[in-house]
Scaffold this motif. Structure first.
Motif, PDB file in Angstrom:
ATOM      1  N   THR A 115      48.519  70.063  78.127  1.00  0.00           N
ATOM      2  CA  THR A 115      47.331  70.727  77.417  1.00  0.00           C
ATOM      3  C   THR A 115      47.789  71.341  76.164  1.00  0.00           C
ATOM      4  OG1 THR A 115      47.451  72.701  78.740  1.00  0.00           O
ATOM      5  CG2 THR A 115      46.305  70.779  79.503  1.00  0.00           C
ATOM      6  N   PHE A 116      46.990  71.624  75.163  1.00  0.00           N
ATOM      7  CA  PHE A 116      47.027  72.735  74.185  1.00  0.00           C
ATOM      8  C   PHE A 116      45.717  73.471  73.825  1.00  0.00           C
ATOM      9  CE2 PHE A 116      45.316  68.831  72.009  1.00  0.00           C
ATOM     10  CZ  PHE A 116      44.820  69.097  70.834  1.00  0.00           C
ATOM     11  N   SER A 117      45.871  74.247  72.654  1.00  0.00           N
ATOM     12  CA  SER A 117      44.591  75.086  72.415  1.00  0.00           C
ATOM     13  C   SER A 117      44.600  75.634  71.324  1.00  0.00           C
ATOM     14  CB  SER A 117      44.896  76.241  73.450  1.00  0.00           C
ATOM     15  OG  SER A 117      45.681  77.169  73.131  1.00  0.00           O
ATOM     16  N   ASN A 118      43.639  76.241  70.900  1.00  0.00           N
ATOM     17  CA  ASN A 118      43.778  76.798  69.873  1.00  0.00           C
ATOM     18  C   ASN A 118      44.398  78.288  69.500  1.00  0.00           C
ATOM     19  OD1 ASN A 118      42.488  77.724  66.739  1.00  0.00           O
ATOM     20  ND2 ASN A 118      40.800  76.952  67.514  1.00  0.00           N
ATOM     21  N   PHE A 119      44.546  78.774  68.434  1.00  0.00           N
ATOM     22  CA  PHE A 119      45.352  80.212  68.516  1.00  0.00           C
ATOM     23  C   PHE A 119      44.906  80.956  67.500  1.00  0.00           C
ATOM     24  CE2 PHE A 119      47.281  77.179  65.386  1.00  0.00           C
ATOM     25  CZ  PHE A 119      47.855  77.884  64.250  1.00  0.00           C
ATOM     26  N   SER A 120      45.350  82.276  67.388  1.00  0.00           N
ATOM     27  CA  SER A 120      45.074  83.367  66.304  1.00  0.00           C
ATOM     28  C   SER A 120      46.477  84.013  65.633  1.00  0.00           C
ATOM     29  CB  SER A 120      44.382  84.408  67.152  1.00  0.00           C
ATOM     30  OG  SER A 120      42.994  84.197  67.693  1.00  0.00           O
ATOM     31  N   THR A 121      45.959  84.487  64.536  1.00  0.00           N
ATOM     32  CA  THR A 121      47.212  84.872  63.723  1.00  0.00           C
ATOM     33  C   THR A 121      47.135  86.347  63.586  1.00  0.00           C
ATOM     34  OG1 THR A 121      47.614  82.773  62.761  1.00  0.00           O
ATOM     35  CG2 THR A 121      48.541  84.657  61.667  1.00  0.00           C
ATOM     36  N   ARG A 122      47.931  87.370  63.743  1.00  0.00           N
ATOM     37  CA  ARG A 122      48.098  88.589  63.493  1.00  0.00           C
ATOM     38  C   ARG A 122      49.039  88.914  62.174  1.00  0.00           C
ATOM     39  NH1 ARG A 122      49.627  90.217  68.085  1.00  0.00           N
ATOM     40  NH2 ARG A 122      47.759  90.599  68.954  1.00  0.00           N
ATOM     41  N   TYR A 123      48.569  89.292  61.145  1.00  0.00           N
ATOM     42  CA  TYR A 123      49.453  89.567  59.906  1.00  0.00           C
ATOM     43  C   TYR A 123      50.029  90.940  59.849  1.00  0.00           C
ATOM     44  CZ  TYR A 123      47.211  85.417  58.289  1.00  0.00           C
ATOM     45  OH  TYR A 123      46.717  83.820  58.233  1.00  0.00           O
ATOM     46  N   SER A 124      51.244  91.082  59.204  1.00  0.00           N
ATOM     47  CA  SER A 124      51.742  92.166  58.900  1.00  0.00           C
ATOM     48  C   SER A 124      51.015  93.391  58.624  1.00  0.00           C
ATOM     49  CB  SER A 124      53.104  92.288  58.355  1.00  0.00           C
ATOM     50  OG  SER A 124      52.821  91.804  56.938  1.00  0.00           O
ATOM     51  N   ASN A 125      49.869  92.959  57.641  1.00  0.00           N
ATOM     52  CA  ASN A 125      48.993  94.174  57.110  1.00  0.00           C
ATOM     53  C   ASN A 125      48.047  94.446  57.957  1.00  0.00           C
ATOM     54  OD1 ASN A 125      47.493  91.915  57.171  1.00  0.00           O
ATOM     55  ND2 ASN A 125      47.095  91.599  54.549  1.00  0.00           N
ATOM     56  N   GLY A 126      47.932  94.058  59.142  1.00  0.00           N
ATOM     57  CA  GLY A 126      46.817  94.346  60.072  1.00  0.00           C
ATOM     58  C   GLY A 126      45.820  93.480  60.184  1.00  0.00           C
ATOM     59  N   LYS A 127      45.581  92.473  59.233  1.00  0.00           N
ATOM     60  CA  LYS A 127      44.602  91.547  59.338  1.00  0.00           C
ATOM     61  C   LYS A 127      44.602  90.750  60.411  1.00  0.00           C
ATOM     62  CE  LYS A 127      42.538  87.771  56.592  1.00  0.00           C
ATOM     63  NZ  LYS A 127      42.668  86.840  55.201  1.00  0.00           N
ATOM     64  N   ILE A 128      43.605  89.991  61.109  1.00  0.00           N
ATOM     65  CA  ILE A 128      43.611  88.878  62.007  1.00  0.00           C
ATOM     66  C   ILE A 128      42.740  87.926  61.997  1.00  0.00           C
ATOM     67  CG2 ILE A 128      42.663  88.814  64.320  1.00  0.00           C
ATOM     68  CD1 ILE A 128      43.558  91.639  65.007  1.00  0.00           C
ATOM     69  N   ALA A 129      43.173  86.797  62.110  1.00  0.00           N
ATOM     70  CA  ALA A 129      42.516  85.486  61.894  1.00  0.00           C
ATOM     71  C   ALA A 129      42.237  84.913  62.878  1.00  0.00           C
ATOM     72  CB  ALA A 129      43.346  84.490  60.680  1.00  0.00           C
ATOM     73  N   ARG A 130      41.081  84.455  63.285  1.00  0.00           N
ATOM     74  CA  ARG A 130      40.708  83.638  64.473  1.00  0.00           C
ATOM     75  C   ARG A 130      40.642  82.151  64.265  1.00  0.00           C
ATOM     76  NH1 ARG A 130      41.424  87.444  68.782  1.00  0.00           N
ATOM     77  NH2 ARG A 130      40.450  89.536  68.151  1.00  0.00           N
ATOM     78  N   ASN A 131      40.896  81.366  65.495  1.00  0.00           N
ATOM     79  CA  ASN A 131      40.665  79.990  65.212  1.00  0.00           C
ATOM     80  C   ASN A 131      41.567  79.296  64.255  1.00  0.00           C
ATOM     81  OD1 ASN A 131      38.461  79.959  67.451  1.00  0.00           O
ATOM     82  ND2 ASN A 131      36.983  80.349  65.998  1.00  0.00           N
ATOM     83  N   CYS A 132      42.641  79.510  64.494  1.00  0.00           N
ATOM     84  CA  CYS A 132      43.675  79.105  63.046  1.00  0.00           C
ATOM     85  C   CYS A 132      44.042  77.611  63.201  1.00  0.00           C
ATOM     86  CB  CYS A 132      44.942  79.948  63.175  1.00  0.00           C
ATOM     87  SG  CYS A 132      44.464  81.675  62.845  1.00  0.00           S
ATOM     88  N   LEU A 133      43.410  76.987  64.240  1.00  0.00           N
ATOM     89  CA  LEU A 133      44.017  75.501  64.308  1.00  0.00           C
ATOM     90  C   LEU A 133      42.794  75.045  63.292  1.00  0.00           C
ATOM     91  CD1 LEU A 133      45.630  73.498  65.334  1.00  0.00           C
ATOM     92  CD2 LEU A 133      44.040  73.126  67.384  1.00  0.00           C
ATOM     93  N   PHE A 134      41.828  75.449  63.032  1.00  0.00           N
ATOM     94  CA  PHE A 134      40.796  75.173  62.030  1.00  0.00           C
ATOM     95  C   PHE A 134      41.333  75.242  60.658  1.00  0.00           C
ATOM     96  CE2 PHE A 134      38.424  75.352  66.041  1.00  0.00           C
ATOM     97  CZ  PHE A 134      37.337  74.420  65.808  1.00  0.00           C
ATOM     98  N   ASN A 135      42.103  76.054  60.362  1.00  0.00           N
ATOM     99  CA  ASN A 135      42.651  76.310  58.951  1.00  0.00           C
ATOM    100  C   ASN A 135      44.347  76.089  59.047  1.00  0.00           C
ATOM    101  OD1 ASN A 135      40.197  77.908  58.396  1.00  0.00           O
ATOM    102  ND2 ASN A 135      40.706  79.258  59.688  1.00  0.00           N
ATOM    103  N   TRP A 136      44.625  75.380  59.753  1.00  0.00           N
ATOM    104  CA  TRP A 136      45.946  75.088  59.717  1.00  0.00           C
ATOM    105  C   TRP A 136      46.407  74.096  58.782  1.00  0.00           C
ATOM    106  CZ3 TRP A 136      49.444  73.464  64.622  1.00  0.00           C
ATOM    107  CH2 TRP A 136      50.534  73.737  64.488  1.00  0.00           C
ATOM    108  N   GLY A 137      45.824  74.119  57.578  1.00  0.00           N
ATOM    109  CA  GLY A 137      45.892  72.857  56.610  1.00  0.00           C
ATOM    110  C   GLY A 137      45.011  72.039  56.393  1.00  0.00           C
ATOM    111  N   HIS A 138      43.978  72.218  57.293  1.00  0.00           N
ATOM    112  CA  HIS A 138      43.045  71.171  57.396  1.00  0.00           C
ATOM    113  C   HIS A 138      41.564  71.735  58.043  1.00  0.00           C
ATOM    114  CE1 HIS A 138      45.195  70.897  61.204  1.00  0.00           C
ATOM    115  NE2 HIS A 138      44.132  70.586  61.656  1.00  0.00           N
TER     116      HIS A 138
END
Length: 339
Positions: A115-138
């Motif tokens: 199994t695999f899943s979606n993931f989120s990203t936490r940036y060093s400047n405090g910004k958070i991005a959700r559903n990053c699999l949708f923005n992972w270059g495609h």
């Protein structure tokens, strides 16, 4: 070996300042019978010392030499005791519900190799991005086309109170993996009994090894995709393997395409045109890189392999001897810089 328990494998190298975050997140997911294995790829820093705080809560293994992520993961697999194998990079972390969700799905669907899943990203400047699999270059618009049928998690198992219900997709992603890598390693949980000897990573690869791994396993059996973020990817200014040069990336990607789908006779009988189109696209990118570096000999070799057409400008540049092309391209780059 317990079929319903998980062995969480964390490989680390020279990241004593952040690895404890990943380890603690894995421990927060664990239940009785689960285990956390930390493989230290011969770090020169104080990784071993900082991990002593976890005592016997983890199994610590130090490699004899720095051998790369594939060898480190394989060492963890060999040391693991459970049927379900999960991978977590030392700069990532899991949500507390992650392993519960995986166990529930894989118990209900014993045919799944992983199994695999979606993931989120936490940036060093405090910004958070959700559903990053949708923005992972495609952009992914329809998981039904990529994976297959879906159902709500709550129809299969009790939904944790902290989560909203979400879709689970079951099916094959082998063909779609050729076009785009959908799988972040830190979101994978693999079933040993189905993967068998394919459960090991290719130690000859240090780039794109996870794309090859998730793809070769997807050839074996169906997979499950959880349309929910279970993992945090932490972004910070530390060198990563993914920061490698464009040429190294293209070389690795072409190697995966050739070794995985290019040698799969059954796949090629049905999808040879799809494969040729995909590898031509990657070779064109490498041709442009060769030309930018003034390496016309290598560019001409790739041009001979491309069957879908090569721009005339590329052919003209490739006809120039390297000894003349290299200074010309350097001058062009300097001119662009001045502009």
């Amino acid at each position: 070996m317990k079929s319903s328990n998980v062995s969480a494998i964390i490989c680390t190298y020279n990241r004593a300042n952040i690895v404890t975050r990943a380890v603690q997140s894995a421990l927060n997911c664990c239940e009785n019978g689960d285990e956390v294995i930390v493989v230290d790829d011969c770090s020169p820093d104080n990784t071993e010392q900082v991990l002593k705080q976890f005592g016997d809560k983890i199994k610590y293994i130090r490699m004899n030499s720095n051998s790369g992520p594939s060898a480190a993961r394989n060492t963890g697999i060999d040391a693991s005791q459970n049927s379900l194998i999960a991978f977590l990079d030392d700069d990532d972390e899991w949500d507390p519900e992650n392993l519960y969700l995986r166990k529930a799905i894989m118990q209900a669907h014993p045919e799944l190799v992983y199994t695999f899943s979606n993931f989120s990203t936490r940036y060093s400047n405090g910004k958070i991005a959700r559903n990053c699999l949708f923005n992972w270059g495609h952009e992914i618009t329809d998981w039904h086309k990529i994976v297959g049928d879906s159902f709500k998690f709550s129809t299969m198992a009790d939904l944790p109170a902290s989560l909203s219900d979400f879709d689970v997709y079951i099916g094959s992603i082998y063909r779609s993996q050729m076009n785009i890598d959908h799988v972040l390693p830190s979101t994978m949980v693999v079933r040993r009994e189905i993967a068998k000897d394919q459960i090991y990573f290719d130690t000859s690869m240090r780039l794109q090894e996870s794309w090859q791994y998730s793809s070769k396993l997807a050839r074996i059996a169906d997979v499950g995709y959880l349309d929910i973020s279970t993992t945090w990817q932490n972004d910070y200014e530390i060198p990563r393997l993914t920061d490698a040069s464009s040429l190294k990336r293209y070389n690795a990607q072409i190697r995966v395409l050739e070794n995985q789908w290019g040698k799969d006779e059954t796949f090629l009988q049905a999808h040879s045109q799809d494969y040729q189109s995909r590898i031509d696209k990657e070779r064109l990118l490498r041709i442009r890189e060769y030309l930018a570096l003034g390496r016309s000999t290598e560019a001409r070799k790739d041009i001979a392999l491309v069957k879908s057409g090569v721009p005339v400008s590329h052919r003209l540049l490739a006809s120039i001897p390297s000894v003349m092309l290299r200074p010309a391209m350097l001058f062009r780059m300097k001119l662009k810089g001045l502009r």
